[in-house]
Design a protein around this motif. Structure first.
Motif, short mmCIF file in Angstrom:
data_model
loop_
_atom_site.label_atom_id
_atom_site.label_comp_id
_atom_site.label_asym_id
_atom_site.label_seq_id
_atom_site.Cartn_x
_atom_site.Cartn_y
_atom_site.Cartn_z
N GLU A 182 0.84 -1.21 0.00
CA GLU A 182 0.00 0.00 0.00
C GLU A 182 0.87 1.25 0.00
N LYS A 183 1.89 1.28 0.87
CA LYS A 183 2.76 2.45 0.97
C LYS A 183 3.61 2.64 -0.28
N ALA A 184 3.89 1.55 -1.00
CA ALA A 184 4.72 1.63 -2.20
C ALA A 184 4.07 2.48 -3.29
N ARG A 185 2.78 2.73 -3.16
CA ARG A 185 2.10 3.60 -4.12
C ARG A 185 2.63 5.03 -4.06
N ARG A 186 3.32 5.35 -2.97
CA ARG A 186 3.87 6.70 -2.83
C ARG A 186 5.23 6.84 -3.52
N LEU A 187 5.81 5.75 -3.97
CA LEU A 187 7.15 5.80 -4.55
C LEU A 187 7.15 6.55 -5.88
N PRO A 188 8.31 7.09 -6.27
CA PRO A 188 8.41 7.78 -7.56
C PRO A 188 8.06 6.86 -8.72
N GLN A 189 7.67 7.46 -9.82
CA GLN A 189 7.33 6.70 -11.02
C GLN A 189 8.51 5.83 -11.46
N GLY A 190 8.20 4.62 -11.88
CA GLY A 190 9.23 3.73 -12.38
C GLY A 190 10.06 3.05 -11.31
N ALA A 191 9.71 3.19 -10.04
CA ALA A 191 10.48 2.57 -8.97
C ALA A 191 10.48 1.05 -9.11
N ARG A 192 11.61 0.44 -8.81
CA ARG A 192 11.69 -1.02 -8.77
C ARG A 192 11.38 -1.45 -7.34
N VAL A 193 10.37 -2.28 -7.18
CA VAL A 193 9.93 -2.75 -5.87
C VAL A 193 10.15 -4.26 -5.80
N VAL A 194 10.88 -4.72 -4.79
CA VAL A 194 11.21 -6.14 -4.67
C VAL A 194 10.88 -6.61 -3.25
N PHE A 195 10.12 -7.70 -3.16
CA PHE A 195 9.86 -8.35 -1.88
C PHE A 195 10.77 -9.58 -1.79
N ILE A 196 11.64 -9.57 -0.80
CA ILE A 196 12.62 -10.65 -0.66
C ILE A 196 12.05 -11.72 0.26
N GLU A 197 11.95 -12.90 -0.28
CA GLU A 197 11.33 -14.02 0.44
C GLU A 197 12.14 -14.39 1.68
N GLY A 198 11.44 -14.46 2.82
CA GLY A 198 12.06 -14.90 4.06
C GLY A 198 12.75 -13.82 4.86
#
Length: 250
Positions: A182-198
Motif C-alpha cells: 500500500e505504501k509503495a504507491r507513494r514511490l516515484p514513477q518507475g520505482a523497482r519494488v522487490v519483496f525478498i522471500e524470508g
C-alpha cells in the motif's frame, strides 16, 4: 497510620514507579548496537574507513559515486556494513551516516554534508526504516537516486520520476507486506519494488532481533547476498561509472 509514614510510603511508591518507567523507556529506546561481525566487513581489501562529523566513510581507491545511508531508528550506522561494504568493494563509496539521538529525521542534512566533502562524486541516498523516510525527503528535494530498505516516503512522490529501488521482506513484522504494498504507491514513477522471500525487518542489518519483528525464514547470509545483488544492479543501472565534471554536480 501517621502522616509521616504515609508520606514515606507514597514517596517509595513514586520512586518504584519512576524506576519502572525508566526501565521500560530504556528497553524501548535503547540503542541497537552493531554486532561484532561488522568489523570483518569493514576491513575488506582495498577499502579505507574514516570517521567524519557526518558519518563513517568506507571508500575504495577510485569511487564511482557516493552512497549516503541513513540508519533505522536507534540503529548503529555500522550495522549495515555486511550489506554495504561489498558495495564499496565494487567501487562505490559508502557513508554510514551518524544522526542525532539515532533518529534520521533529526539529521536529514547529513547526506548533503557528505556530498560537500566529495563534490566531484555523484550522490545516491538511501535508508532503512525511519532512515528511509529521511532519505526519500532528501532525494525528492535534491533530485537524487533513492535506495529504500523496508521504508517508504512520508509524502506522495508518485508524481515525480526518480531512479528508485525499494526492498521489502515477506517476514517483516514492523512493515508487513500488505502495508508495504500500500505504501509503495507513494514511490516515484518507475520505482523497482522487490519483496525478498524470508526477510524480516532486522535482517537488513546486523544488530540483533528487534521488538515487534518476525523471524527470518532463510539464512541471513543468503538474504544479504540477495540484497547486495539488487543494490549493485540498481547502482550500475544509474550509469555512474565516470563522475561528471565539477560544474555538472549539484
Amino acid at each position: 497510620m501517621d502522616g509521616k509514614r504515609l508520606l514515606l510510603l507514597i514517596l517509595a511508591a513514586a520512586l518504584a514507579l519512576g524506576g519502572a518507567l525508566l526501565g521500560v523507556a530504556f528497553y524501548l529506546f535503547r540503542p541497537l548496537k552493531a554486532e561484532a561481525i561488522v568489523q570483518d566487513y569493514l576491513r575488506g581489501p582495498g577499502l579505507s574507513l574514516k570517521e567524519a562529523t557526518y558519518g563513517f566513510e568506507l571508500l575504495p581507491q577510485s569511487p564511482k559515486a557516493l552512497l549516503a545511508f541513513y540508519p533505522g531508528a536507534r540503529v548503529d550506522p555500522l550495522a549495515y556494513a555486511p550489506l554495504l561494504a561489498p558495495v564499496a568493494q565494487a567501487g562505490y563509496g559508502v557513508v554510514f551516516l551518524k544522526v542525532p539521538s539515532g533518529i534520521a529525521l533529526l539529521g536529514k542534512e547529513r547526506a548533503l554534508e557528505a556530498k560537500k566533502a566529495h563534490p566531484h562524486l555523484p550522490l545516491v541516498v538511501g535508508g532503512h526504516s525511519l532512515g528511509g523516510v529521511a532519505a526519500a525527503e532528501v532525494a525528492a528535494g535534491e533530485g537524487l537516486p533513492l535506495l529504500l530498505f523496508a521504508a517508504y516516503p512520508e509524502s506522495d512522490l508518485s508524481g515525480i520520476r526518480l531512479p528508485t529501488l525499494a526492498l521489502y521482506g515477506t517476514e517483516d513484522g514492523l512493515l508487513p507486506p500488505e502495508e508495504a504494498k500500500e505504501k509503495a504507491r507513494r514511490l516515484p514513477q518507475g520505482a523497482r519494488v522487490v519483496f525478498i522471500e524470508g526477510l524480516n525487518h532486522a535482517g537488513f542489518g546486523a544488530y540483533g532481533p528487534q521488538r515487534g519483528d518476525r523471524a527470518a525464514t532463510r539464512s541471513r547470509e543468503a538474504l544479504w547476498e540477495e540484497i547486495r545483488r539488487e543494490v549493485l544492479l540498481f547502482l550500475e543501472s544509474l550509469g555512474l561509472d565516470t563522475p561528471p565534471p565539477p560544474q555538472a554536480v549539484r
